[in-house]
Design a protein around this motif. Structure first.
Motif, PDB file in Angstrom:
ATOM      1  N   GLN A  39       0.968  -1.334  -0.205  1.00 56.29           N
ATOM      2  CA  GLN A  39      -0.018  -0.041   0.078  1.00 56.29           C
ATOM      3  C   GLN A  39       0.547   1.275  -0.303  1.00 56.29           C
ATOM      4  O   GLN A  39       2.213   1.194   0.159  1.00 56.29           O
ATOM      5  CB  GLN A  39      -0.980   0.001   0.906  1.00 56.29           C
ATOM      6  N   LYS A  40      -0.137   2.604  -0.676  1.00 52.79           N
ATOM      7  CA  LYS A  40       0.855   3.902  -0.675  1.00 52.79           C
ATOM      8  C   LYS A  40       0.098   5.166  -0.090  1.00 52.79           C
ATOM      9  O   LYS A  40      -1.244   4.652  -1.048  1.00 52.79           O
ATOM     10  CB  LYS A  40       2.442   4.114  -1.983  1.00 52.79           C
ATOM     11  N   VAL A  41       0.187   5.654  -0.103  1.00 56.69           N
ATOM     12  CA  VAL A  41      -0.677   7.228   0.491  1.00 56.69           C
ATOM     13  C   VAL A  41       0.980   8.308  -0.596  1.00 56.69           C
ATOM     14  O   VAL A  41       1.943   8.058  -0.148  1.00 56.69           O
ATOM     15  CB  VAL A  41      -0.249   7.135   1.587  1.00 56.69           C
ATOM     16  N   THR A  42      -0.119   8.398  -1.389  1.00 53.86           N
ATOM     17  CA  THR A  42       0.409   9.942  -2.228  1.00 53.86           C
ATOM     18  C   THR A  42      -0.163  10.550  -2.001  1.00 53.86           C
ATOM     19  O   THR A  42      -1.281  11.123  -2.496  1.00 53.86           O
ATOM     20  CB  THR A  42       1.160   9.234  -3.616  1.00 53.86           C
ATOM     21  N   ARG A  43       0.081  11.913  -2.540  1.00 53.71           N
ATOM     22  CA  ARG A  43      -0.039  13.477  -2.078  1.00 53.71           C
ATOM     23  C   ARG A  43      -0.624  13.638  -3.549  1.00 53.71           C
ATOM     24  O   ARG A  43       0.202  13.670  -4.729  1.00 53.71           O
ATOM     25  CB  ARG A  43       0.872  14.522  -1.680  1.00 53.71           C
TER      26      ARG A  43
END
Length: 142
Positions: free
Chosen positions: A99-103
């Motif tokens: 999982q990744k959280v990107t702006r």
């Protein structure tokens, strides 16, 4: 699919950072990233037509068994985020996600995690075989 075989298919969920997600300085509290990732995994399953309420009726639940997370940069109040969930491995009673959280505005990676989710019996908490509906989801993503 055999244990540890890669599955594929990345799912993206847009999220906006609200005041309730932040500290007094407007920076997202570290535990909120886990909430965002939980939502993305849930929507990943829902996107593939799997009804989570049906699992509860069948005495099935899913619990995070293992989590490794790296925080790279801070999200801030009003940021638009993209939270991904990609199924990368599956066993008899577990699934593993990257999982990744990107702006969203600039694509900067804010956090990334490897999350192992176990299938358990709701009433006892004991390991339980992943239902065929989930297994078919895993198989179709290859």
């Amino acid at each position: 699919m055999t244990d540890n075989q890669a599955a594929g298919s990345r799912f993206e969920l847009p999220i906006r950072v609200y005041i309730e997600d932040t500290d007094a300085g407007g920076i997202v509290f570290h535990a909120k990233y886990l909430h965002y990732m939980e939502r993305a995994r849930t929507e990943y399953v829902r996107h593939h037509g799997i009804a989570l309420r049906a699992g509860l009726a069948d005495n099935i639940s899913y619990v995070v068994q293992r989590l490794s997370i790296h925080y790279a940069a801070a999200a801030r109040l009003d940021d638009r985020l993209s939270v991904s969930a990609e199924l990368v491995a599956c066993g008899r009673v577990w699934m593993e996600f990257d999982q990744k959280v990107t702006r969203a505005e600039d694509g900067v990676m804010l956090a990334e995690a490897r999350v192992k989710v176990a299938c358990v019996a709701l009433d006892s908490g004991r390991p339980r075989r992943i239902p065929d509906s989930i297994r078919s989801l895993v198989d179709q993503d290859q």
